[in-house]
Design an enzyme around this catalytic site. Structure first.
Site, PDB file in Angstrom:
ATOM      1  NE  ARG A  98      53.062  27.071  24.695  1.00  0.00           N
ATOM      2  CZ  ARG A  98      52.333  28.334  23.545  1.00  0.00           C
ATOM      3  NH1 ARG A  98      52.888  28.084  22.403  1.00  0.00           N
ATOM      4  NH2 ARG A  98      51.998  28.877  23.990  1.00  0.00           N
ATOM      5  CD  GLU A  99      56.687  25.961  31.963  1.00  0.00           C
ATOM      6  OE1 GLU A  99      55.979  25.027  31.276  1.00  0.00           O
ATOM      7  OE2 GLU A  99      55.591  25.901  33.275  1.00  0.00           O
ATOM      8  N   GLY A 149      50.574  28.507   2.783  1.00  0.00           N
ATOM      9  CA  GLY A 149      49.524  29.525   3.022  1.00  0.00           C
ATOM     10  C   GLY A 149      50.198  30.082   4.243  1.00  0.00           C
ATOM     11  CG  HIS A 161      51.943  21.807   2.067  1.00  0.00           C
ATOM     12  ND1 HIS A 161      53.178  21.596   1.405  1.00  0.00           N
ATOM     13  CD2 HIS A 161      52.114  21.424   3.577  1.00  0.00           C
ATOM     14  CE1 HIS A 161      53.939  21.721   2.703  1.00  0.00           C
ATOM     15  NE2 HIS A 161      53.592  21.345   3.754  1.00  0.00           N
ATOM     16  CG  HIS A 199      61.529  23.282   8.977  1.00  0.00           C
ATOM     17  ND1 HIS A 199      60.971  22.506   8.231  1.00  0.00           N
ATOM     18  CD2 HIS A 199      60.323  23.394   9.998  1.00  0.00           C
ATOM     19  CE1 HIS A 199      60.425  22.499   8.164  1.00  0.00           C
ATOM     20  NE2 HIS A 199      59.435  22.450   9.194  1.00  0.00           N
TER      21      HIS A 199
END
Ligand code: GLN
Ligand code: ZN
Length: 757
Positions: free
Chosen positions: A16-17, A435, A644, A697
């Site tokens: 995940r660089e 949550g 949800h 987001h």
């Protein structure tokens, strides 16, 4: 000679660089140059992993999202993002609502996100209005092409085709996206000319919309568009994936392009017809290795049908994975801890390219040239088929014992609702969250240390308990009505369950991009699913003991676990889903027994499993809804079941949503201005609903006024006594200093509305 190629490679990096580079840049810890350098390192590494192919995809790489790249490339950037002329800033404003160092005035509404076809990848939705015009800005792509070519690669640029691009977008006024085609085509033509000037021979032009239901108007538009693009000096490989062409098959084979790629995994049954219909001078590219799962392919079986096609096609056959490898992890070799038996059944992106390569050699030089590898492959598949780890008799018996009444609540919602009113004592517009609360670096460190063995499980549990207690205290201080434990103990809402269920195996580095810098690590379901012990009960019980307010137990639903996992391919998906449904049902009943009065079963990915063609929807929805009902509906009337869903459009599945019969559903709506509620309104949806009022987001703090506005919109569409107040989704990706003011404003917004009744 068959040619081997690839449609796209994962860009986030095996470790995940790219994610970490992006986050550093956003946080102001790295400058733009450092970000670009990190991205180039990924780009180069991706190419080097594809060096054995005849053609390498270029342009599939992206800093954040390839659709966003096209928005920028065609000058389709919404004007609200344009402050200043720094292109990188505009890019991230559209992606996330702000660029680094933007002050409050420069912050904007981020572009809407939605799922890329039937995958768990989310793209930024292009916005169209009557005023939309397109101007080509292809610097970034051209730079990638030069970079690849200068390293000796035969770059094959990947471009989303004009019709798929238009179909991905959303009209912000009454413009019909198709009406923009005429304005868009000159930009495409110019782009292809510029690409040609780089010395490129082939362009992969992706039109996955061709595997979806198209009206005759859209079909006609393909003729218009490709007639125009046929004037370009480069060769076009019209590329389709994710399904069969069906009634678009003739169209796709007849368009004036130089080659056609089809998904020969999901549309294996169309290969012979396509080969017949496609003029012999055109290239036929077959996606023979499944780009949507992580199982080893049966190479010998593939060769059995592929060899005759290759003989007929001669030089004009290309082979590749079925679709871009964006949807699988980078490299199985990184998995040092995985059980070797299960590992021997798997292939990630790097291994899949290896498979393509082996098939290429077998086709070009004969199977003898790779006899050993083929034998190994056969052996691995055989061992998987007969492995006792795949089959569990207890599970088979439990499934066989399911009765229809197991799927239904004791009383209808109207009765349950009365019971909840007396038992739960909630105000009008009850406030809650979805949550998760922020996953702080403290939490991640605890998990890392526990996994590394430097922290005992006991100490870990104590530390997590303290975090839960703190999280409860914060929620009480904020004045929320229904609390959650915050999910601190969970790395990911699916992986957490996968790790505890039998039949699942999890990876260390099996990351797949979900959106932007966000990745998920889907578990692999290799065998029958069973719950050996409770998974969440102790945490929920502890959290409830910290507060007098009601606490929602938090589970992930069977359909979402299925849709966010790599699923075994040796039995139908519905069977696997049913097994998971039974496991969750056991957990729900244990939570109820432990005194948890509200249980949320997230089905964030229900919609994601919909087949691309409408004709397959009902079958899927029937079994998916049944699996949810199986998991949820064993509880007593007094227990309130929540669910949800995020990123969903509801119009066309509202009946199935109602059939879930959840007492409360929370959904993502804030970026869509509550338009999603129309479906519930038209359907007279009877149960309760929490439309998200806070876009989690984006890092921006929503104001009380903005949320009051959204709630009023909602109250105009649905009865106020049915409404809940909550964010769009979980808060795990946010920071506490973002979450606190936002929730404070949210609670305040609920108060404003209560006063107005
Ligand atoms: N309960 C989950 C959370 O809050 C739901 C996440 C989701 O819907 N994607 O994180
Ligand atoms: Zn969500």
């Amino acid at each position: 000679m068959a040619i081997i190629h690839n449609l796209g490679f994962p860009r986030i990096g095996g470790r995940r660089e790219l994610k970490f580079a992006l986050e550093k840049y956003w946080n102001g810890e790295a400058n733009a140059e450092e970000l670009v350098q990190a991205a180039q390192a990924r780009f180069d590494d991706n190419l080097s992993r594809q060096a054995n192919l005849d053609l390498q995809p270029v342009g599939d790489f992206s800093l954040y999202d390839h659709v966003l790249d096209h928005i920028i490339m065609f000058g389709n950037t919404p004007s609200r993002c344009k402050a200043g002329d720094d292109e990188l800033h505009q890019y991230f404003r559209l992606a996330r609502g702000r660029a680094p160092h933007d002050d409050v005035e420069q912050q904007v509404a981020a572009g809407e996100m939605t799922k890329w076809f039937d995958t768990n990848y989310h793209y930024i939705v292009p916005e169209f209005t009557c005023e939309t015009s397109f101007t080509l800005n292809d610097k970034a792509l051209i730079k990638q092409i030069h970079r690849a070519r200068s390293q000796g690669f035969d770059a094959k640029p990947v471009v989303i085709g004009p019709l798929t691009y238009l179909s991905l977008g959303k009209a912000k006024d009454n413009v019909a996206p198709l009406a923009l085609l005429e304005k868009l085509l000159p930009a495409y033509l110019q782009l292809l000319r510029n690409i040609s000037r780089c010395g490129v021979e082939w362009v992969q032009i992706d039109e996955p919309a061709l595997v979806t239901d198209l009206s005759s108007e859209w079909q006609q538009a393909y003729h218009v568009a490709y007639q125009a693009l046929s004037q370009s000096p480069v060769k076009l490989l019209l590329t389709t994936y994710f399904g069969p062409l069906e009634n678009n098959l003739k169209l796709a084979t007849q368009l004036p392009v130089d080659g056609l790629h089809i998904d020969a995994v999901r549309a294996r049954h169309e290969v012979e017809t396509v080969a017949k219909e496609l003029a012999p001078h055109k290239v036929l590219s077959l996606g023979v290795i499944d780009g949507r799962n992580i199982w080893k392919s049966d190479l010998s079986a593939t060769l059995d049908w592929l060899e005759p096609v290759a003989r007929n096609r001669g030089n004009a056959l290309w082979i590749a994975p079925s679709c871009s490898l964006l949807h699988v992890p980078v490299d199985l070799n990184s998995e040092s801890r995985m059980d070797p038996e299960i590992k021997s059944w798997l292939a990630f992106a790097t291994q899949k390219l290896n498979e393509v390569e082996l098939l290429g050699i077998a086709l070009n030089k004969g199977r003898e040239a790779v006899a050993n590898q083929l034998a190994e492959n056969r052996e691995a598949l055989l061992r998987r088929r007969i492995s006792p780890r795949v089959h569990n008799e207890t599970v088979r018996q439990a499934v066989a014992a399911i009765k229809p009444e197991d799927l239904t609540r004791h009383s209808p919602f109207s009765v349950r609702n009365q019971t909840h009113k007396t038992h739960l004592d909630l105000p009008l517009y009850p406030t809650t969250t979805i949550g998760s609360f922020p996953q702080t670096s403290q939490i991640r460190n605890l998990r890392r240390e526990r996994n590394a063995g430097t922290l005992s499980v006991e100490h870990y549990n104590t530390a997590i308990k303290a975090i839960i207690a703190e999280c409860i205290k914060e929620q009480e201080q904020l004045g929320l009505d229904v609390l959650v434990h915050g999910e601190a103990e969970r790395n990911d809402m699916v992986e957490y369950f996968g790790e505890q269920l039998e039949g699942f195996v999890f990876t260390q580095f099996g990351w797949v991009q979900s959106y932007g810098s966000r990745c998920v690590k889907p578990p692999v379901i290799y065998g029958d699913v069973r719950r050996p012990h409770p998974m969440t009960v102790a945490w929920a019980k502890y959290a409830q003991s910290c507060t007098a307010k009601p606490l929602k137990g938090m589970l992930t639903g069977p359909v979402t676990i299925l849709n966010w996992s790599f699923v075994r391919d040796d039995q139908p998906r519905w069977q696997t889903c049913q097994q998971i449904g039974l496991a969750i049902r056991d957990e729900v009943l244990d939570l109820e027994k432990a005194g948890i009065s509200m249980i949320q079963i997230d089905e964030a990915a229900l919609r994601e499993g919909l087949p691309l063609r409408k004709s397959g929807w009902q079958t899927y929805l029937n079994w998916a809804v049944d699996a949810f009902r199986l998991s949820a509906n064993a509880v007593k009337d007094a227990t309130q079941i929540h669910t949800h869903m995020c990123y969903s459009e509801f119009n066309d599945i509202i009946e199935s949503i109602a059939r879930l019969d959840a007492d409360v559903i929370s959904i993502e709506t804030s970026r869509s201005d509550m338009a999603l509620l129309d479906a519930f309104n038209h359907f007279d949806y009877p149960n309760q609903i929490g439309p998200g009022v806070y876009d989690i987001h984006s890092p921006n703090t929503p104001s009380t006024e903005s949320m009051v506005y959204l709630l009023k919109q909602a109250a105009g569409k649905l009865p106020a006594q049915n409404l809940w107040v909550n964010p769009d989704c979980g808060l795990k990706t946010r920071r506490w200093d973002e979450v606190k003011p936002a929730l404070e404003n949210m609670v305040q917004a609920a108060k404003v509305l209560r006063q107005q009744v």
